[in-house]
Each structure stands twice: as C-alpha cells, then as structure tokens.
Design a protein around this motif. Structure first.
Motif, PDB file in Angstrom:
ATOM      1  N   GLU A   1       0.851  -1.189   0.000  1.00 52.23           N
ATOM      2  CA  GLU A   1       0.000   0.000   0.000  1.00 52.23           C
ATOM      3  C   GLU A   1       0.884   1.234   0.000  1.00 52.23           C
ATOM      4  O   GLU A   1       2.097   1.150   0.249  1.00 52.23           O
ATOM      5  N   ARG A   2       0.285   2.358  -0.277  1.00 51.39           N
ATOM      6  CA  ARG A   2       1.074   3.575  -0.431  1.00 51.39           C
ATOM      7  C   ARG A   2       1.863   3.917   0.824  1.00 51.39           C
ATOM      8  O   ARG A   2       2.946   4.521   0.736  1.00 51.39           O
ATOM      9  N   GLY A  12       2.307  -3.284  -8.488  1.00 46.37           N
ATOM     10  CA  GLY A  12       1.559  -2.555  -9.493  1.00 46.37           C
ATOM     11  C   GLY A  12       2.237  -2.451 -10.836  1.00 46.37           C
ATOM     12  O   GLY A  12       1.894  -1.576 -11.644  1.00 46.37           O
ATOM     13  N   SER A  58       6.577   1.998  -9.479  1.00 43.63           N
ATOM     14  CA  SER A  58       5.551   1.246  -8.767  1.00 43.63           C
ATOM     15  C   SER A  58       4.327   2.128  -8.587  1.00 43.63           C
ATOM     16  O   SER A  58       4.409   3.188  -7.958  1.00 43.63           O
ATOM     17  N   THR A  59       3.203   1.712  -9.139  1.00 39.73           N
ATOM     18  CA  THR A  59       1.984   2.519  -9.033  1.00 39.73           C
ATOM     19  C   THR A  59       1.401   2.466  -7.635  1.00 39.73           C
ATOM     20  O   THR A  59       0.573   3.300  -7.277  1.00 39.73           O
ATOM     21  N   LYS A  60       1.820   1.496  -6.832  1.00 39.98           N
ATOM     22  CA  LYS A  60       1.271   1.372  -5.483  1.00 39.98           C
ATOM     23  C   LYS A  60       2.085   2.128  -4.433  1.00 39.98           C
ATOM     24  O   LYS A  60       1.545   2.562  -3.421  1.00 39.98           O
TER      25      LYS A  60
END
Length: 563
Positions: free
Chosen positions: A222-223, A260, A389-391
């Motif tokens: 998670e972010r 991601g 990483s999109t996350k």
C-alpha cells in the motif's frame, strides 16, 4: 568464544525492524541475485532489508549443475560479450571463494574431428538451429578462444585434447563412436547454497544495519508501506523503503504485480538434474565432467547434457522445459527417461534405471523474457529493468535472467540502478572482495598448520576434523570450532561426518530452521546421498533441542522435496 549475537541473528533482526521499520532498499528474494544485491548495497552504507519466503538459495540457486562456468557453449551463438563477462566473473569467484571451488576438467567428446564447423558458424550468425557439438579440432580452437577471453583474471588450468585411444582408455565403456575430445576447465562449486549464506552474512556484517529475513512473505503493498508476515510465528508487521529491488527469480513477474507493475519480465524454464547411485561409473569418471550430446537422432534438435561423479554416484543433467507456474513445477517421468536415455547413449553398457535414482535437483531458471520457443538457445545474459511502482510511488528495479556464475555482476548492476534512483555515488567495488570463508583461507602449508593450531586451541579436535572444517568453512572454521568444545557436540549424525555442534552452528549463526535447510542447503548430505529418514529425524531432534535452549519455540517442520 561464541558471539553473543552473530551477524545472521533472526531474533535480533525482528527486534531491529520493530525499533526502526524504515529502510533505504527492500530486496524481495533470497536467491543468489538477491543476496548479491544485498551485499553490494550494504557495502555502500545503505540500510537494506532482504525478505525471502523460504530459506536462502531455496529455488533455482540450489538446483544448478553446481559448476561455476563461463558459458562455453554460448560461443557458437556468437555471444562473445556474454561469455567474456562470464569467464571473468567465474575467475573472480574462484579467487574470492577458494574454500568453495576446485578445478573441474570439462570434457567434450565429439564423433568427428573436423565436422560441423559450417553449422556452428551458421548458428553463431543465427542462420541455423540445433545444439550439437562440432568436430573435436574445432572445439579445441574454441577452448583456446574461451581461455583467451578470461586471460586477465585467469584462475584455472589450461585445456587440451584427447585422441580416440586416450578417450577410450580414460573413460572405459564410453561410446565407441567418439573419435576425440577437447577439454577445458571450470570450477566445481562445493555448495552454492553456502555461498549464498556467506554472502548474506557479509552483507549484514558490513555494518549498515541491513537485514536478511527468511520465511517472510509480502501480504500487502500500500502507499504507506509494505506489509510482511513472519511464517514462523504468524506475526504481521510493516516496513517502508525508498527503493524496491525485485530479485524474485522465476517469480519476478508475480513480485512485480504486487507493486503494481504488470510487465512480462521473465520466462520460466524448469531444469532437472538426477542423482544416480552408480559407484562403478563414478569411479570411471574420476574428477572429470563429460559434456555430451543427448540421444535425440535429429541433429537439429540435439541438446547437451552433463555428467560427473558425486560421492559414490553421479549427477546427470539437465532438462530445459518452459513452465508457466514456477511454484507448481516438479520433475517428471519424461525428464527422467530423457536423461537416462542420454546416459545410455554415452555409456551403452552401463545399466541404470529409474530405480537407481536417489535424488533430484529441480528448479526454474528465470530467463529474460523474449520471443521464440527455443529456450535452450535463449541468451543467459541478465537485464535490469526500472519501472515506477503505481502502489508505492517509488522505483521498482527488477532483475531478469542471468547465470549463477555472474551473480556478482548481476548484484552490482542492480545495485547501480538502486544507487542511481537514490542519487548516491558508488564507493566500493566487490570485484576482488573475498566471500565469507575466503577471508583467512590458508593458501600455504604453514598457514594451514597455524589455522589448525588455532582451531585446536578453541576445541579439542584432531587434525582430521580440523581439515574438514577448513575445507567446508574456510576462514570461518574458527567460528564453528567453539560449537565443538563438548564431547557430545563432536558426535556425528548417523553414519555421516556432520557433527551435532555444526547443526547447532547452522541454527544459531546461519538462519537454518529445519532439517531440510541443513540437509539441502547447509551441507552436502543430500547431494551425496546421505539424507535418509534417520538422518533427517536426528537433525530435527538436535535443532528442536537447541532451539528450546535458545528460548524460541521451533516451528517449521522439515519437508524433503523431490526425494
């Protein structure tokens, strides 16, 4: 005296994470590429966390032919740059880990003296398929080129040539079709799994606060961080990092998706080696490895296999089978039949069957993703890919492909990418850095004598046991000796030469958790055919008793895969 807290101390690792869960780099995967990257970055002063869902070197890093080689067979593919790098890295490894290597003569028997040169040239240009060997004379020329590529760091003897009479005499019963053979030298690795453990220890000992945590899975990304689960006690915790390195091997695509990144990074290729009970054949082979063509009658589909003695048996490999799910891959009866047929072609009078198979080494190699179905001819070079990483809104650096022998270069390249992402300049080179027990290795008779004296001062052990400790642990033997002070600790496990004290050392100082870790990845018991159920049970008992004394409850039970 034993250290109060050795470098690889799992309990201390967990406490340090609890006190400070922020790291510069998170490395996912504890194979040879992962631990190499960990060492590179730790020596640069970065605090890194390596997480591995099982034991160190549990996958393809322990299922190789167990030979550090420069990729001689890729010369015919025209991959001169790859071979040159690989030969140099092999030589560096031999110099860095003398306790883990010895010269191994690799013999390439051929049915012709001058045939196949045109076909080999066409393959180098990508205009022909197949992997059969050219004539012995041309092979000898290729050996000369191979050795020339590694001349600056030469660490092994030079190659040569066997005429038919010498070949038939040296290997009694070999197929009479072979007219001659060229040979070159590679480095036999005593225990690639121990190499990984020692590199991980070197990384942690660098003093940057790095951690190598096994039996730990990623459960969420998670972010605000990465959630992890300790498989030994079930506890969940969270860590943060500024960069993530994906060293997931054949599972690199799955790791990338967690962060991601939905990109095809690797193609999994399963390889199986068989451990066969064959005392007479082992004696015939002596200390040599035969690299030979399989039994396929179609020359354009021929593959190359290898065979060498291990104890009173032989190691025979290897298959190459594309797989979609590396976790589901297992040795197959077809693979076993293929390898046994190849062996019978090489030695027609040798009687072997599936009943003689005493073990299997199976792993999935992560070749860099590419088009085409010919996995045997696929490049073994490695690729470093950097993706956002999109996350986590940070760089994901993924390692794809590569040969075991080039692990140092792979780790260095991945580390350079991480250093670049962090805007940090490199300060340390590992090109000539010793690995683990390679430091303090007694290169002369006088140095060996002095090391023996130091060992006997630490524990009441004789020269025979001292020599074995030096051979296995190199300069780290002085770390093992204190575990052998008591007479009970010097007792051996079953009919093996492994002592109870060494098992305790593996638990306390090398992150071993269960008997499978000990039998397969801290010793040569499995590969040498000394891993019967009684040995497993005795080792598990020693581990349980020692763990209870440390004050932690033993958890993960041993599981002998592919026995």
């Amino acid at each position: 005296m034993m250290s109060e807290s050795p470098p690889l101390d799992r309990a201390r690792f967990l406490q340090e994470i609890h006190e400070d869960p922020a790291f510069d780099v998170l490395i996912v995967g504890g194979g040879i590429a992962g631990v190499s990257t960990l060492r590179e970055l730790s020596l640069e002063g970065l605090r890194c966390l390596l997480v591995e869902r099982s034991d160190l070197a549990n996958g393809a890093s322990s299922a190789l032919t167990r030979v550090a080689q420069g990729g001689f067979r890729y010369l015919e593919k025209g991959e001169i740059a790859l071979v040159s790098r690989a030969v140099i890295e092999r030589n560096r490894f031999v110099a860095a880990a003398p306790h883990q290597t010895r010269p191994l003569r690799v013999v390439l028997p051929s049915r012709t003296l001058f045939g196949g040169a045109l076909t080999a040239a066409l393959r180098a240009l990508g205009l022909a398929s197949g992997h059969s060997l050219p004539g012995a004379v041309w092979l000898r020329g290729a050996v000369a080129l191979y050795e020339y590529l590694g001349r600056a760091t030469r660490a092994l003897p030079g190659g040569g040539f066997f005429r038919r009479s010498a070949l038939q005499s040296r290997y009694a019963g070999i197929n009479g079709e072979y007219r001659a053979a060229a040979y070159e030298f590679e480095a036999l690795i005593a225990s690639p799994e121990r190499v990984a453990v020692e590199i991980a220890e070197d990384a942690v000992a660098a003093g940057s606060g790095s951690i190598a945590l096994t039996h730990t899975r990623i459960i969420r990304v998670e972010r605000d961080g990465v959630g992890l689960r300790d498989a030994l006690n079930g506890a969940d915790f969270e860590v943060k990092a500024r960069v993530v390195v994906n060293a997931g091997g054949a599972g690199a695509d799955a790791v990338a998706r967690l962060f991601g990144v939905d990109t095809k990074l690797v193609d999994g290729v399963a390889g199986t080696h068989l451990l066969i009970r064959a005392p007479a054949l082992a004696q015939t082979l002596g200390g040599d490895l035969l690299f030979f063509e399989d039994a396929n009658p179609a020359r354009d589909k021929t593959r190359l296999c290898c065979l060498y003695a291990v104890g009173d048996g032989v190691l025979l490999g290897a298959t190459e089978t594309p797989v979609a799910d590396p976790d589901a891959s297992r040795p197959s009866a077809d693979e076993e039949a293929y390898l046994l047929a190849a062996l019978r072609r090489l030695f027609p009078k040798v009687e072997v069957s599936a009943a003689d198979i005493r073990g299997r080494l199976h792993g999935v190699r992560p070749l860099a993703a590419a088009t085409g179905d010919d996995v045997t001819g696929r490049s073994r070079d490695h690729v470093i890919r950097v993706s956002p990483s999109t996350k986590l809104a940070l760089p994901l650096i993924s390692i794809a492909g590569g040969k075991w022998s080039t692990f140092r270069a792979i780790g260095a390249d991945a580390a350079d990418a991480a250093l670049g992402a962090l805007n940090v300049s490199r300060l340390v080179s590992t090109e000539t850095l010793a690995i683990g027990g390679g430091r303090g290795w007694p290169a002369t008779a006088s140095e060996r004598r002095r090391l023996r004296e130091r060992l006997s001062a630490l524990a009441p052990i004789d020269d025979a046991l001292s020599d074995r400790l030096i051979a296995v642990y190199g300069g780290r033997a002085e770390r093992v000796a204190p575990y052998l002070v008591d007479e009970a600790a010097r007792r051996t496990i079953g009919s093996t030469d492994l002592t109870i004290g060494e098992v305790r050392f593996f638990l306390r100082e090398e992150l071993a958790i269960n008997a499978d870790d000990v039998v397969r990845r801290r010793t040569r018991l499995y590969i040498e055919g000394n891993a019967d159920p009684a040995v497993f049970a005795q080792i598990e008992s020693v581990l349980s008793e020692a763990t209870a004394k440390i004050g932690e409850k033993p958890t993960v039970a041993a599981a002998s895969r592919f026995a």
